[in-house]
Scaffold this active site. Structure first.
Site, PDB file in Angstrom:
ATOM      1  N   THR A  16      24.686  66.954  27.204  1.00 41.32           N
ATOM      2  CA  THR A  16      23.720  65.857  27.357  1.00 41.32           C
ATOM      3  C   THR A  16      24.280  64.466  27.099  1.00 41.32           C
ATOM      4  O   THR A  16      23.557  63.478  27.267  1.00 41.32           O
ATOM      5  CB  THR A  16      22.520  66.074  26.416  1.00 41.32           C
ATOM      6  OG1 THR A  16      23.002  66.158  25.074  1.00 41.32           O
ATOM      7  CG2 THR A  16      21.768  67.344  26.772  1.00 41.32           C
ATOM      8  N   TYR A  53      15.601  73.176  31.802  1.00 35.28           N
ATOM      9  CA  TYR A  53      15.237  71.771  31.617  1.00 35.28           C
ATOM     10  C   TYR A  53      16.199  70.872  32.378  1.00 35.28           C
ATOM     11  O   TYR A  53      17.415  70.960  32.207  1.00 35.28           O
ATOM     12  CB  TYR A  53      15.228  71.422  30.127  1.00 35.28           C
ATOM     13  CG  TYR A  53      14.256  72.281  29.353  1.00 35.28           C
ATOM     14  CD1 TYR A  53      12.889  72.024  29.403  1.00 35.28           C
ATOM     15  CD2 TYR A  53      14.701  73.374  28.627  1.00 35.28           C
ATOM     16  CE1 TYR A  53      11.989  72.827  28.732  1.00 35.28           C
ATOM     17  CE2 TYR A  53      13.813  74.194  27.950  1.00 35.28           C
ATOM     18  CZ  TYR A  53      12.458  73.919  28.006  1.00 35.28           C
ATOM     19  OH  TYR A  53      11.564  74.733  27.356  1.00 35.28           O
ATOM     20  N   TYR A  79      26.697  63.196  34.769  1.00 39.54           N
ATOM     21  CA  TYR A  79      25.678  64.006  34.107  1.00 39.54           C
ATOM     22  C   TYR A  79      24.578  64.391  35.098  1.00 39.54           C
ATOM     23  O   TYR A  79      24.201  65.566  35.218  1.00 39.54           O
ATOM     24  CB  TYR A  79      25.090  63.239  32.932  1.00 39.54           C
ATOM     25  CG  TYR A  79      23.837  63.860  32.355  1.00 39.54           C
ATOM     26  CD1 TYR A  79      23.896  65.053  31.633  1.00 39.54           C
ATOM     27  CD2 TYR A  79      22.588  63.261  32.534  1.00 39.54           C
ATOM     28  CE1 TYR A  79      22.744  65.631  31.106  1.00 39.54           C
ATOM     29  CE2 TYR A  79      21.440  63.827  32.015  1.00 39.54           C
ATOM     30  CZ  TYR A  79      21.524  65.000  31.302  1.00 39.54           C
ATOM     31  OH  TYR A  79      20.392  65.575  30.787  1.00 39.54           O
ATOM     32  N   TRP A 104      14.152  60.814  28.395  1.00 36.42           N
ATOM     33  CA  TRP A 104      14.197  60.055  27.143  1.00 36.42           C
ATOM     34  C   TRP A 104      13.667  60.883  25.961  1.00 36.42           C
ATOM     35  O   TRP A 104      12.765  60.471  25.244  1.00 36.42           O
ATOM     36  CB  TRP A 104      13.397  58.763  27.287  1.00 36.42           C
ATOM     37  CG  TRP A 104      13.844  57.840  28.361  1.00 36.42           C
ATOM     38  CD1 TRP A 104      14.687  58.110  29.409  1.00 36.42           C
ATOM     39  CD2 TRP A 104      13.456  56.465  28.535  1.00 36.42           C
ATOM     40  NE1 TRP A 104      14.844  57.003  30.207  1.00 36.42           N
ATOM     41  CE2 TRP A 104      14.102  55.983  29.699  1.00 36.42           C
ATOM     42  CE3 TRP A 104      12.619  55.613  27.830  1.00 36.42           C
ATOM     43  CZ2 TRP A 104      13.949  54.684  30.169  1.00 36.42           C
ATOM     44  CZ3 TRP A 104      12.452  54.316  28.301  1.00 36.42           C
ATOM     45  CH2 TRP A 104      13.122  53.861  29.448  1.00 36.42           C
TER      46      TRP A 104
END
Length: 249
Positions: A16, A53, A79, A104
């Site tokens: 991430t 996700y 990413y 976020w």
């Protein structure tokens, strides 16, 4: 997965760090796409439900409109490209799935924007934060609650599933987000050197980050709310709950 033979696989693992992904593209792709491909293939073999996700970063962030699940992806960093490839592997496998695109993410645990602002707020009297990126801060607890409800429904009704945007409601930018964090901390009586007014805005160009970020991270959540009967909270209430939980503990 082969040994356990689960009926549901929830993949919460990911590379991430957006800036580090620019330097470690191969590793990011292995984690965010390669591993997902293996899970999807196994899920198909077992007829298991795969929950995965994804991110607003699969989009380029152009314009000022809210993107729905059918908007064409166009990632602008490594990413985002790795996360998009993970989605493609799931769709290509034909497995039953729930893909949640979120943005976020914040939580009382792990490294995230709220914890960073609270830490800096105790140390600094002035702070500059990016003000030209728009999106919806979303708590890990909200994501978990929605996942739980959607999984229960999808395991019972095999027709349910697909790709969904999952964020808190409304929109803000990182500057106003930071100001709210400090404001909540002040109201809770936490000693802070920083005031909301002392936080000023800068542009993404001025930040000079290694990876480009989408300026527009607005995601439309109407499909999720309609299909699963979910009522999502506003982003500011969601953030306030996380800040309160973090500082109360």
């Amino acid at each position: 997965i082969r040994l356990v033979k689960p009926t549901c696989i929830i993949n919460a693992a990911a590379f991430t760090s957006v800036d580090d992904a620019e330097k470690e593209r191969e590793l990011a792709m292995r984690i965010n796409a390669g591993a997902v491909e293996v899970m999807a293939r196994r899920a198909k073999q077992l007829n298991a439900l795969l929950v995965h996700y994804s991110t607003d970063y699969i989009f380029d962030g152009a314009g000022e409109y809210c993107r729905d699940e059918d908007a064409p992806p166009a990632p602008i960093n490594a990413y985002g490209k790795s996360k998009l490839m993970g989605e493609k592997h799931i769709l290509g496998s034909g497995c039953r799935h729930l893909i949640f695109r979120t943005s976020w993410v914040h939580s009382v645990t792990g490294q995230n924007f709220i914890k960073t602002i609270v830490r800096l707020g105790k140390q600094k009297t002035k702070l500059s934060v990016v003000s030209d990126q728009v999106g919806a801060p979303t708590s890990a607890s909200l994501i978990a609650d929605v996942t739980h409800k959607c999984v229960k429904i999808s395991l019972t009704d095999h027709k349910m599933g697909g790709t969904y945007n999952l964020t808190a409601l409304g929109e803000t930018n990182w500057l106003e987000y930071a100001r709210l964090i400090v404001s909540v901390a002040n109201k809770l009586g936490v000693p802070m050197k920083l005031t909301p007014e002392a936080i000023t805005g800068i542009s993404s160009v001025e930040l000079k980050a290694a990876a480009s970020r989408p300026l527009n991270s607005r995601l439309c959540t109407a499909r999720l709310e309609r299909d699963f009967g979910i009522k999502l909270p506003s982003w500011n209430n969601d953030v306030t709950d996380t800040v309160t939980s973090l500082l109360s503990s």
